[in-house]
Design a protein around this motif. Structure first.
Motif, PDB file in Angstrom:
ATOM      1  N   VAL A 113       0.875  -1.170   0.000  1.00 58.90           N
ATOM      2  CA  VAL A 113       0.000   0.000   0.000  1.00 58.90           C
ATOM      3  C   VAL A 113       0.916   1.224   0.000  1.00 58.90           C
ATOM      4  CG1 VAL A 113      -1.885   1.190   1.184  1.00 58.90           C
ATOM      5  CG2 VAL A 113      -1.709  -1.312   1.328  1.00 58.90           C
ATOM      6  N   PRO A 114       1.260   1.742  -1.189  1.00 64.24           N
ATOM      7  CA  PRO A 114       2.194   2.867  -1.255  1.00 64.24           C
ATOM      8  C   PRO A 114       1.491   4.200  -1.035  1.00 64.24           C
ATOM      9  CG  PRO A 114       1.610   2.203  -3.468  1.00 64.24           C
ATOM     10  CD  PRO A 114       0.875   1.278  -2.530  1.00 64.24           C
ATOM     11  N   GLY A 115       2.285   5.188  -0.602  1.00 64.67           N
ATOM     12  CA  GLY A 115       1.731   6.506  -0.341  1.00 64.67           C
ATOM     13  C   GLY A 115       1.621   7.360  -1.595  1.00 64.67           C
ATOM     14  N   VAL A 116       0.500   8.058  -1.713  1.00 62.18           N
ATOM     15  CA  VAL A 116       0.270   9.012  -2.803  1.00 62.18           C
ATOM     16  C   VAL A 116      -0.439  10.228  -2.208  1.00 62.18           C
ATOM     17  CG1 VAL A 116       0.028   7.189  -4.552  1.00 62.18           C
ATOM     18  CG2 VAL A 116      -2.004   8.080  -3.396  1.00 62.18           C
ATOM     19  N   ASN A 117      -0.337  11.374  -2.893  1.00 65.52           N
ATOM     20  CA  ASN A 117      -1.110  12.525  -2.424  1.00 65.52           C
ATOM     21  C   ASN A 117      -1.514  13.465  -3.555  1.00 65.52           C
ATOM     22  OD1 ASN A 117       1.325  13.767  -3.003  1.00 65.52           O
ATOM     23  ND2 ASN A 117       1.386  14.981  -1.116  1.00 65.52           N
ATOM     24  N   PRO A 137       1.069  12.691   3.199  1.00 65.20           N
ATOM     25  CA  PRO A 137       0.512  12.958   4.535  1.00 65.20           C
ATOM     26  C   PRO A 137      -0.883  13.570   4.404  1.00 65.20           C
ATOM     27  CG  PRO A 137       2.115  14.652   3.966  1.00 65.20           C
ATOM     28  CD  PRO A 137       2.113  13.673   2.825  1.00 65.20           C
ATOM     29  N   ALA A 138      -1.849  12.977   5.020  1.00 69.62           N
ATOM     30  CA  ALA A 138      -3.250  13.284   4.725  1.00 69.62           C
ATOM     31  C   ALA A 138      -3.628  14.747   4.973  1.00 69.62           C
ATOM     32  CB  ALA A 138      -4.164  12.358   5.534  1.00 69.62           C
ATOM     33  N   GLU A 139      -3.457  15.221   6.182  1.00 66.60           N
ATOM     34  CA  GLU A 139      -3.893  16.588   6.492  1.00 66.60           C
ATOM     35  C   GLU A 139      -3.092  17.646   5.726  1.00 66.60           C
ATOM     36  OE1 GLU A 139      -6.512  18.092   8.856  1.00 66.60           O
ATOM     37  OE2 GLU A 139      -7.136  16.334   7.727  1.00 66.60           O
ATOM     38  N   PRO A 140      -1.744  17.592   5.686  1.00 61.76           N
ATOM     39  CA  PRO A 140      -0.998  18.588   4.920  1.00 61.76           C
ATOM     40  C   PRO A 140      -1.292  18.554   3.421  1.00 61.76           C
ATOM     41  CG  PRO A 140       0.463  17.481   6.471  1.00 61.76           C
ATOM     42  CD  PRO A 140      -0.817  16.709   6.463  1.00 61.76           C
ATOM     43  N   SER A 141      -1.819  17.410   2.934  1.00 65.01           N
ATOM     44  CA  SER A 141      -2.085  17.270   1.498  1.00 65.01           C
ATOM     45  C   SER A 141      -3.498  17.681   1.101  1.00 65.01           C
ATOM     46  CB  SER A 141      -1.838  15.824   1.063  1.00 65.01           C
ATOM     47  OG  SER A 141      -0.492  15.459   1.279  1.00 65.01           O
ATOM     48  N   GLY A 142      -4.242  18.245   2.034  1.00 68.05           N
ATOM     49  CA  GLY A 142      -5.580  18.721   1.698  1.00 68.05           C
ATOM     50  C   GLY A 142      -6.704  18.006   2.410  1.00 68.05           C
ATOM     51  N   GLY A 143      -6.355  17.007   3.218  1.00 68.43           N
ATOM     52  CA  GLY A 143      -7.350  16.349   4.056  1.00 68.43           C
ATOM     53  C   GLY A 143      -8.506  15.733   3.291  1.00 68.43           C
ATOM     54  N   THR A 144      -9.683  15.790   3.905  1.00 70.44           N
ATOM     55  CA  THR A 144     -10.858  15.133   3.318  1.00 70.44           C
ATOM     56  C   THR A 144     -11.272  15.779   1.996  1.00 70.44           C
ATOM     57  OG1 THR A 144     -12.310  16.506   4.700  1.00 70.44           O
ATOM     58  CG2 THR A 144     -11.754  14.321   5.535  1.00 70.44           C
ATOM     59  N   ALA A 145     -11.043  17.080   1.853  1.00 68.37           N
ATOM     60  CA  ALA A 145     -11.423  17.752   0.597  1.00 68.37           C
ATOM     61  C   ALA A 145     -10.626  17.187  -0.575  1.00 68.37           C
ATOM     62  CB  ALA A 145     -11.211  19.255   0.720  1.00 68.37           C
ATOM     63  N   MET A 146      -9.313  17.029  -0.394  1.00 71.41           N
ATOM     64  CA  MET A 146      -8.471  16.467  -1.448  1.00 71.41           C
ATOM     65  C   MET A 146      -8.857  15.015  -1.721  1.00 71.41           C
ATOM     66  SD  MET A 146      -6.040  16.900  -3.626  1.00 71.41           S
ATOM     67  CE  MET A 146      -4.468  16.406  -4.310  1.00 71.41           C
ATOM     68  N   LEU A 173     -13.413   8.418   7.665  1.00 70.82           N
ATOM     69  CA  LEU A 173     -14.064   7.119   7.511  1.00 70.82           C
ATOM     70  C   LEU A 173     -15.431   7.230   6.825  1.00 70.82           C
ATOM     71  CD1 LEU A 173     -13.156   5.531  10.964  1.00 70.82           C
ATOM     72  CD2 LEU A 173     -12.276   4.853   8.717  1.00 70.82           C
ATOM     73  N   ALA A 174     -16.003   8.434   6.824  1.00 71.21           N
ATOM     74  CA  ALA A 174     -17.302   8.634   6.168  1.00 71.21           C
ATOM     75  C   ALA A 174     -17.176   8.642   4.646  1.00 71.21           C
ATOM     76  CB  ALA A 174     -17.930   9.941   6.642  1.00 71.21           C
ATOM     77  N   ILE A 175     -15.961   8.796   4.130  1.00 69.49           N
ATOM     78  CA  ILE A 175     -15.743   8.771   2.677  1.00 69.49           C
ATOM     79  C   ILE A 175     -15.747   7.313   2.225  1.00 69.49           C
ATOM     80  CG2 ILE A 175     -14.142   9.390   0.829  1.00 69.49           C
ATOM     81  CD1 ILE A 175     -13.053  11.592   2.713  1.00 69.49           C
ATOM     82  N   PRO A 176     -16.628   6.939   1.288  1.00 72.63           N
ATOM     83  CA  PRO A 176     -16.771   5.527   0.917  1.00 72.63           C
ATOM     84  C   PRO A 176     -15.492   4.843   0.449  1.00 72.63           C
ATOM     85  CG  PRO A 176     -18.613   6.796   0.071  1.00 72.63           C
ATOM     86  CD  PRO A 176     -17.650   7.783   0.623  1.00 72.63           C
ATOM     87  N   SER A 177     -14.570   5.585  -0.163  1.00 74.66           N
ATOM     88  CA  SER A 177     -13.346   4.971  -0.672  1.00 74.66           C
ATOM     89  C   SER A 177     -12.312   4.712   0.420  1.00 74.66           C
ATOM     90  CB  SER A 177     -12.716   5.857  -1.753  1.00 74.66           C
ATOM     91  OG  SER A 177     -12.266   7.072  -1.181  1.00 74.66           O
ATOM     92  N   VAL A 178     -12.554   5.237   1.614  1.00 77.71           N
ATOM     93  CA  VAL A 178     -11.599   5.054   2.718  1.00 77.71           C
ATOM     94  C   VAL A 178     -11.866   3.723   3.414  1.00 77.71           C
ATOM     95  CG1 VAL A 178     -10.861   5.915   4.971  1.00 77.71           C
ATOM     96  CG2 VAL A 178     -11.184   7.505   3.067  1.00 77.71           C
ATOM     97  N   LEU A 179     -10.872   2.841   3.368  1.00 77.63           N
ATOM     98  CA  LEU A 179     -10.984   1.539   4.028  1.00 77.63           C
ATOM     99  C   LEU A 179     -10.739   1.660   5.524  1.00 77.63           C
ATOM    100  CD1 LEU A 179      -8.841  -0.564   1.533  1.00 77.63           C
ATOM    101  CD2 LEU A 179     -11.332  -0.562   1.701  1.00 77.63           C
ATOM    102  N   ALA A 180      -9.669   2.374   5.867  1.00 77.09           N
ATOM    103  CA  ALA A 180      -9.258   2.542   7.257  1.00 77.09           C
ATOM    104  C   ALA A 180      -8.330   3.741   7.321  1.00 77.09           C
ATOM    105  CB  ALA A 180      -8.544   1.297   7.765  1.00 77.09           C
TER     106      ALA A 180
END
Length: 212
Positions: A113-117, A137-146, A173-180
């Motif tokens: 599971v490689p990292g992308v942003n 990194p999730a939050e610095p990369s735009g968080g849920t909006a991105m 977790l509310a985003i359907p594409s998010v597994l965990a």
């Protein structure tokens, strides 16, 4: 890496919802840490190769808990892939997208599971047959909006890590594409180092209650 392996991992991640991301300095504490995670509702660990004890910690967890879901995180080289596989991991996680590491994992038939942003990295990963990616990194990369913007375009699943916290984990977790989601807040290094297992258990329980 077979599609069957990847789909099996996806199902497990979706059930667990939050993956504790661990940097352990003393492999001798790994079994107790695994016990705390399992008994308090998070039967999973991503043990990062940020410490020299990572492979030994994974091996100890695997020996003690054969059914625990264990990943190796911060994997940057093919040598670390070998060490992780030999220690008994179920999957590999890398902070970025390195085609050399991805190809090597595919040759060794271990899910990575490689990292992308950003869109370009998602497309490069898809080109190599990957459909489950770390958003980092999730939050610095735009968080849920991105993440929602990427999800609208690409048929892939994500595991956001980096800045995920009790305050925003449910939003991810509310985003359907998010597994965990991957997170460190329930496994702080100082509590592990000082063997404060009761305090760790409390933090893990709180996560399990948030996502229940």
């Amino acid at each position: 890496m077979s599609n069957q392996d990847a789909s099996g991992l996806n199902s497990q991640l979706r059930d667990i919802k939050v993956v504790p991301v661990i940097a352990i300095k003393d492999a001798g504490k790994a079994v107790k840490l695994a016990q705390v995670l399992i008994e308090n509702g998070l039967p999973c660990a991503e043990v990062t190769f940020r410490t020299e004890q990572a492979a030994a910690a994974i091996r100890n967890m695997r020996d003690a808990y054969p059914d625990m879901l264990i990943g190796a995180g911060t994997v940057l080289t093919t040598e670390q892939v070998d060490q992780a596989i030999e220690a008994g991991v179920d999957f590999i996680v890398s902070p970025g997208f390195n085609p050399t590491t991805v190809k090597y994992c595919q040759q060794r038939n271990i899910t990575i599971v490689p990292g992308v942003n950003n869109p370009s990295l998602v497309e490069q990963a898809m080109e190599m047959g990957l459909r489950t990616l770390k958003f980092f990194p999730a939050e610095p990369s735009g968080g849920t909006a991105m993440l929602k913007a990427l999800t609208a375009v690409y048929p892939v699943n994500f595991m956001p890590t980096g800045g995920v916290s009790p305050k925003n984990v449910k939003d991810y977790l509310a985003i359907p594409s998010v597994l965990a989601c991957g997170g460190t807040w329930m496994v702080p290094n100082d509590l592990i180092d000082n063997e404060q297992w009761d305090e760790l258990a409390t933090l893990v329980k709180e996560v399990a209650q948030i996502i229940d």
